[in-house]
Design a protein around this motif. Sequence first.
Motif, PDB file in Angstrom:
ATOM      1  N   ARG A   1       0.832  -1.208   0.000  1.00  0.00           N
ATOM      2  CA  ARG A   1       0.000   0.000   0.000  1.00  0.00           C
ATOM      3  C   ARG A   1       0.872   1.267   0.000  1.00  0.00           C
ATOM      4  N   LEU A   2       1.945   1.255   0.793  1.00  0.00           N
ATOM      5  CA  LEU A   2       2.853   2.394   0.809  1.00  0.00           C
ATOM      6  C   LEU A   2       3.508   2.600  -0.546  1.00  0.00           C
ATOM      7  N   PHE A   3       3.906   1.494  -1.161  1.00  0.00           N
ATOM      8  CA  PHE A   3       4.548   1.582  -2.480  1.00  0.00           C
ATOM      9  C   PHE A   3       3.583   2.149  -3.524  1.00  0.00           C
ATOM     10  N   MET A   4       2.310   1.728  -3.483  1.00  0.00           N
ATOM     11  CA  MET A   4       1.326   2.204  -4.451  1.00  0.00           C
ATOM     12  C   MET A   4       1.057   3.704  -4.243  1.00  0.00           C
ATOM     13  N   ARG A   5       1.000   4.182  -3.015  1.00  0.00           N
ATOM     14  CA  ARG A   5       0.760   5.600  -2.751  1.00  0.00           C
ATOM     15  C   ARG A   5       1.923   6.457  -3.262  1.00  0.00           C
ATOM     16  N   ARG A   6       3.139   5.991  -3.022  1.00  0.00           N
ATOM     17  CA  ARG A   6       4.300   6.729  -3.517  1.00  0.00           C
ATOM     18  C   ARG A   6       4.299   6.799  -5.042  1.00  0.00           C
ATOM     19  N   LYS A   7       3.918   5.720  -5.630  1.00  0.00           N
ATOM     20  CA  LYS A   7       3.911   5.668  -7.109  1.00  0.00           C
ATOM     21  C   LYS A   7       2.866   6.630  -7.669  1.00  0.00           C
ATOM     22  N   GLN A   8       1.704   6.706  -6.969  1.00  0.00           N
ATOM     23  CA  GLN A   8       0.651   7.613  -7.430  1.00  0.00           C
ATOM     24  C   GLN A   8       1.066   9.077  -7.332  1.00  0.00           C
ATOM     25  N   ARG A   9       1.896   9.411  -6.304  1.00  0.00           N
ATOM     26  CA  ARG A   9       2.379  10.772  -6.136  1.00  0.00           C
ATOM     27  C   ARG A   9       3.468  11.102  -7.171  1.00  0.00           C
TER      28      ARG A   9
END
Length: 414
Positions: free
Chosen positions: A406-414
């Motif tokens: 989940r953390l990785f996906m949020r960073r990628k979205q930013r």
Amino acid sequence: MKRLKKLQLSLMALLFTLVVAVSYNPMISQASSATVTLSVLKSDIKVGQKFSVSIVLNASEAISSFETQLKYDPSVLKFVSGGSYITEADGVISLLNDTVEDGTTKQKYVMQFEALEAGSSKIQLSGKPLIYDLENGKLMSLSSNSVTVNVGSTESQSKNNYLKSLKIGEGTLSPAFDKNVLNYNVTVDASCERIIYTAIPEDTKARVNVKGATNLKTGTNPVTITVTSEAGTKKVYTIVVKKEEGDAATPEPSVSPEPSPSETPKEEVKLEDETKLEEIDKEQVVCIQKYYTVAKLSDESMIPEGYEKSSLNLNGTSIPAYTLKSNLNSEFVLLYLENQNGEKGFYQYDRQEKTVQRYQEQKVSVQPSADELKTEASKSSNTNTLVFAIVSLCLIIVILVIISLRLFMRRKQR
């Protein structure tokens, strides 16, 4: 972002604490349980009929052994058979199966009885049954029921409750025996401690029970002889024994081993009893409560383990007997006899209680010791702890992977 990291750290700390707590407080496993169900197909039985009683054991876990006792009324029912795991003595049935097949959770045993006389008898477990869990060696909790058998008479059965003959070893019956006369008198001297008798019924299917023939006291002693017919009807003969005053010594029979030519005779075993040997129809009869015919043992390999052949001297007549090899002064002596029903077998004479009863070889049940049970329980507890710890660690890894994704996906979205 910071909140997710805090949540991640809090979750890891919580799960770590849980694993540590489990390591120091092993999981307590619930005790396994079992149910013993007694059942009879037909509870209303006629005198003389045979019937079966089933014992069904159902356990929640595999069992390693099963041991219990059952009680019933031997005046109403007669135990006939019960297979290799079941024995009976003096109205108490013993069940011992210490060779249960691995993985078994259900066992069934069948006992056969014969109805002796009209009445009712409850059949139920007695004492503390022992059922052990195969996996951890622990004693299972148990619940059980009881069954009641009602015995009624039948018109087709004989109601003959007369005696064919009545003889006593001391004194003379007055009047002379007549099957239609129910009351008699006899006078004995001061040395007589018990009445030695033979009471034979006219009907071989009738049963004879005698009370009051032992421990005679100075003065009047009533002795009752109850004859119960096949149909359950009873007739009571009474002998009033008058014991005279005075002191006299009574000779005691003795048991002595049969010496071989090269051996010195061993010390005699004294029997504190007034048992007599009589001859009825040219047969030797031992008169102790009931009469028993001295039977011939054709195969000496049948002698119980630990016993050796000897002889019993009764009134100057020697009959075969069997004594313990390790203790000639044992209070028990074995005789090979035939009872009134024509059944042959070994009978055990008790010198202290002065009784004769059917001999049963004892089986010994070997159960795990307290230390072994403690060790097994400890192993089981450690295994539970290890499994729980592994599952918890796997759960932690899965949760951490999910949070990381989940953390990785949020960073990628930013």
